[in-house]
Write a protein that holds these residues in place. Structure first.
Motif, PDB file in Angstrom:
ATOM      1  N   PRO A   1       0.814  -1.227   0.000  1.00 32.18           N
ATOM      2  CA  PRO A   1       0.000   0.000   0.000  1.00 32.18           C
ATOM      3  C   PRO A   1       0.847   1.277   0.000  1.00 32.18           C
ATOM      4  O   PRO A   1       1.898   1.340   0.648  1.00 32.18           O
ATOM      5  CB  PRO A   1      -0.799  -0.116   1.305  1.00 32.18           C
ATOM      6  N   PHE A   2       0.357   2.267  -0.736  1.00 25.81           N
ATOM      7  CA  PHE A   2       0.916   3.612  -0.718  1.00 25.81           C
ATOM      8  C   PHE A   2      -0.036   4.518   0.060  1.00 25.81           C
ATOM      9  O   PHE A   2      -1.230   4.588  -0.278  1.00 25.81           O
ATOM     10  CB  PHE A   2       1.057   4.173  -2.136  1.00 25.81           C
ATOM     11  N   VAL A   3       0.461   5.178   1.069  1.00 21.70           N
ATOM     12  CA  VAL A   3      -0.319   6.144   1.839  1.00 21.70           C
ATOM     13  C   VAL A   3       0.070   7.537   1.365  1.00 21.70           C
ATOM     14  O   VAL A   3       1.256   7.896   1.377  1.00 21.70           O
ATOM     15  CB  VAL A   3      -0.051   5.987   3.354  1.00 21.70           C
ATOM     16  N   LEU A   4      -0.901   8.324   0.938  1.00 26.24           N
ATOM     17  CA  LEU A   4      -0.667   9.671   0.404  1.00 26.24           C
ATOM     18  C   LEU A   4      -1.246  10.681   1.391  1.00 26.24           C
ATOM     19  O   LEU A   4      -2.442  10.927   1.419  1.00 26.24           O
ATOM     20  CB  LEU A   4      -1.323   9.817  -0.967  1.00 26.24           C
TER      21      LEU A   4
ATOM     22  N   ALA B   1      -3.377   2.595  -3.376  1.00 20.99           N
ATOM     23  CA  ALA B   1      -3.035   3.887  -2.779  1.00 20.99           C
ATOM     24  C   ALA B   1      -4.249   4.468  -2.081  1.00 20.99           C
ATOM     25  O   ALA B   1      -5.382   4.306  -2.547  1.00 20.99           O
ATOM     26  CB  ALA B   1      -2.529   4.854  -3.856  1.00 20.99           C
ATOM     27  N   ILE B   2      -4.011   5.150  -0.963  1.00 25.93           N
ATOM     28  CA  ILE B   2      -5.092   5.784  -0.208  1.00 25.93           C
ATOM     29  C   ILE B   2      -4.720   7.241   0.081  1.00 25.93           C
ATOM     30  O   ILE B   2      -3.580   7.547   0.458  1.00 25.93           O
ATOM     31  CB  ILE B   2      -5.382   5.024   1.105  1.00 25.93           C
ATOM     32  N   LEU B   3      -5.678   8.139  -0.120  1.00 25.46           N
ATOM     33  CA  LEU B   3      -5.512   9.553   0.179  1.00 25.46           C
ATOM     34  C   LEU B   3      -5.980   9.837   1.607  1.00 25.46           C
ATOM     35  O   LEU B   3      -7.079   9.433   1.997  1.00 25.46           O
ATOM     36  CB  LEU B   3      -6.327  10.410  -0.792  1.00 25.46           C
ATOM     37  N   LEU B   4      -5.169  10.570   2.362  1.00 27.89           N
ATOM     38  CA  LEU B   4      -5.518  10.945   3.732  1.00 27.89           C
ATOM     39  C   LEU B   4      -5.124  12.399   3.962  1.00 27.89           C
ATOM     40  O   LEU B   4      -4.010  12.813   3.613  1.00 27.89           O
ATOM     41  CB  LEU B   4      -4.803  10.045   4.748  1.00 27.89           C
ATOM     42  N   ASP B   5      -6.047  13.154   4.544  1.00 24.92           N
ATOM     43  CA  ASP B   5      -5.830  14.581   4.765  1.00 24.92           C
ATOM     44  C   ASP B   5      -5.542  14.862   6.245  1.00 24.92           C
ATOM     45  O   ASP B   5      -6.167  14.281   7.133  1.00 24.92           O
ATOM     46  CB  ASP B   5      -7.054  15.375   4.317  1.00 24.92           C
ATOM     47  N   TYR B   6      -4.629  15.766   6.494  1.00 27.95           N
ATOM     48  CA  TYR B   6      -4.232  16.161   7.848  1.00 27.95           C
ATOM     49  C   TYR B   6      -5.427  16.471   8.739  1.00 27.95           C
ATOM     50  O   TYR B   6      -5.437  16.142   9.924  1.00 27.95           O
ATOM     51  CB  TYR B   6      -3.313  17.383   7.731  1.00 27.95           C
TER      52      TYR B   6
ATOM     53  N   TYR C   1       1.168  17.697  -5.182  1.00 28.46           N
ATOM     54  CA  TYR C   1      -0.265  17.414  -5.328  1.00 28.46           C
ATOM     55  C   TYR C   1      -0.560  16.754  -6.670  1.00 28.46           C
ATOM     56  O   TYR C   1      -1.396  15.842  -6.751  1.00 28.46           O
ATOM     57  CB  TYR C   1      -1.083  18.701  -5.204  1.00 28.46           C
ATOM     58  N   SER C   2       0.091  17.200  -7.722  1.00 31.57           N
ATOM     59  CA  SER C   2      -0.165  16.624  -9.041  1.00 31.57           C
ATOM     60  C   SER C   2       0.259  15.155  -9.069  1.00 31.57           C
ATOM     61  O   SER C   2      -0.418  14.315  -9.679  1.00 31.57           O
ATOM     62  CB  SER C   2       0.558  17.416 -10.142  1.00 31.57           C
ATOM     63  N   GLN C   3       1.365  14.830  -8.395  1.00 35.46           N
ATOM     64  CA  GLN C   3       1.795  13.435  -8.321  1.00 35.46           C
ATOM     65  C   GLN C   3       0.827  12.603  -7.490  1.00 35.46           C
ATOM     66  O   GLN C   3       0.516  11.462  -7.843  1.00 35.46           O
ATOM     67  CB  GLN C   3       3.202  13.349  -7.730  1.00 35.46           C
ATOM     68  N   PHE C   4       0.331  13.170  -6.392  1.00 34.51           N
ATOM     69  CA  PHE C   4      -0.653  12.467  -5.575  1.00 34.51           C
ATOM     70  C   PHE C   4      -1.905  12.157  -6.393  1.00 34.51           C
ATOM     71  O   PHE C   4      -2.457  11.053  -6.320  1.00 34.51           O
ATOM     72  CB  PHE C   4      -1.019  13.309  -4.356  1.00 34.51           C
ATOM     73  N   LEU C   5      -2.358  13.130  -7.166  1.00 33.97           N
ATOM     74  CA  LEU C   5      -3.527  12.915  -8.018  1.00 33.97           C
ATOM     75  C   LEU C   5      -3.278  11.785  -9.009  1.00 33.97           C
ATOM     76  O   LEU C   5      -4.126  10.902  -9.204  1.00 33.97           O
ATOM     77  CB  LEU C   5      -3.877  14.199  -8.769  1.00 33.97           C
ATOM     78  N   LEU C   6      -2.122  11.814  -9.633  1.00 35.64           N
ATOM     79  CA  LEU C   6      -1.783  10.805 -10.634  1.00 35.64           C
ATOM     80  C   LEU C   6      -1.753   9.414 -10.015  1.00 35.64           C
ATOM     81  O   LEU C   6      -2.310   8.448 -10.575  1.00 35.64           O
ATOM     82  CB  LEU C   6      -0.417  11.142 -11.249  1.00 35.64           C
ATOM     83  N   ILE C   7      -1.132   9.296  -8.839  1.00 39.45           N
ATOM     84  CA  ILE C   7      -1.043   7.993  -8.176  1.00 39.45           C
ATOM     85  C   ILE C   7      -2.432   7.505  -7.764  1.00 39.45           C
ATOM     86  O   ILE C   7      -2.813   6.362  -8.021  1.00 39.45           O
ATOM     87  CB  ILE C   7      -0.111   8.076  -6.955  1.00 39.45           C
ATOM     88  N   ALA C   8      -3.187   8.388  -7.095  1.00 37.02           N
ATOM     89  CA  ALA C   8      -4.500   7.987  -6.569  1.00 37.02           C
ATOM     90  C   ALA C   8      -5.472   7.590  -7.679  1.00 37.02           C
ATOM     91  O   ALA C   8      -6.326   6.722  -7.487  1.00 37.02           O
ATOM     92  CB  ALA C   8      -5.094   9.112  -5.730  1.00 37.02           C
ATOM     93  N   GLN C   9      -5.342   8.225  -8.841  1.00 41.07           N
ATOM     94  CA  GLN C   9      -6.242   7.924  -9.950  1.00 41.07           C
ATOM     95  C   GLN C   9      -5.888   6.619 -10.660  1.00 41.07           C
ATOM     96  O   GLN C   9      -6.748   6.029 -11.329  1.00 41.07           O
ATOM     97  CB  GLN C   9      -6.208   9.074 -10.959  1.00 41.07           C
TER      98      GLN C   9
END
Length: 248
Positions: A99-102, A169-174, A156-164
């Motif tokens: 897993p990738f945690v973003l 991969a999972i997106l997590l916000d502070y 952010y652009s890389q996070f978008l690319l990975i998550a899509q």
């Protein structure tokens, strides 16, 4: 040897240090945080015509770092340096199922934190600008705040690319908070948490991640997005929209 359970990517100043510390409270876990050896090998791979030798050394290094200390460890969490998001393709190729945690945060809050104490990625020239997709001339044209704002756009652009494109991969916000982030991360990585571990994490989260002897209090700053931050803010909004859609 414990195989990696998750790689933690982050945009800096977004709670990643606390998250790795909370995970490290459990005797079941090995947590690695911004290890210089991993950074050196990843960045060296960019300079090699054939990076396979360096990548083999990286896998060997992670295996060595993931050796059991006491015998009961089951999970290995690796918190990377923020610029390692640009090596996500390398890590995915080497660890296809991990897993990738973003982990990310709104750009105005990240910049505000760097204004108080700047990290390496927030100072033009400390890291090769090519890491961030910039030429040397472009990187030196920005002051400190505008430079980290530009870096955040790339993050952010890389996070978008990975998550899509990566279903591991999972997106997590502070703003979700340290305990909730750890709960979601653990569930995504297939790790069970018991109530005693959660209670211990709750106690630790009351203190500053980088200054653990100090109680933590969120420093409030009136929200005001400067013009130079607007592109990063737009990218952040897209991340939040994608996170909401993927979490349904």
């Amino acid at each position: 040897m414990v195989a990696p359970s998750a790689f933690i990517f982050h945009v800096s100043r977004c709670g990643s240090t606390l998250v790795s510390q909370l995970l490290g409270l459990s005797e079941k876990n090995i947590t690695l945080s911004e290890v210089p050896l991993i950074d050196e090998l990843l960045r060296a791979s960019r300079r090699q015509p054939d990076p396979s030798e360096t990548e083999a050394a990286l896998k060997a290094g992670i295996s060595l770092l993931g050796r059991r200390r006491f015998g009961q460890e089951k999970h290995l969490f690796i918190k990377l340096d923020s610029w390692h998001v640009f090596f996500a393709g390398t890590l995915r190729r080497l660890y296809p199922g991990v897993p990738f945690v973003l982990l990310y945060r709104s750009p105005d809050e990240v910049v505000f934190s760097h204004q108080k104490r700047r990290g390496m990625q927030a100072v033009p020239g400390l890291l090769e600008p090519e890491l961030f997709g910039m030429s040397h001339a472009e990187s030196t044209s920005y002051d400190g705040d505008r430079y980290i704002a530009k870096v955040l756009e790339y993050y952010y652009s890389q996070f978008l690319l990975i998550a899509q494109n990566d279903d591991r991969a999972i997106l997590l916000d502070y703003r979700q908070g340290g305990i909730d982030i750890v709960r979601r991360l653990a569930r995504f990585a297939g790790m069970a948490l018991d109530e005693a571990e959660i209670a211990e994490m709750a106690v630790r989260s009351r203190f500053h991640a980088k200054y653990p002897e100090q109680g933590f209090a969120e420093e409030k700053k009136e929200s005001c997005v400067s013009a130079y931050l607007q592109p990063a803010q737009a990218m952040y909004a897209r991340l939040e929209q994608l996170r909401a859609r993927l979490s349904r």
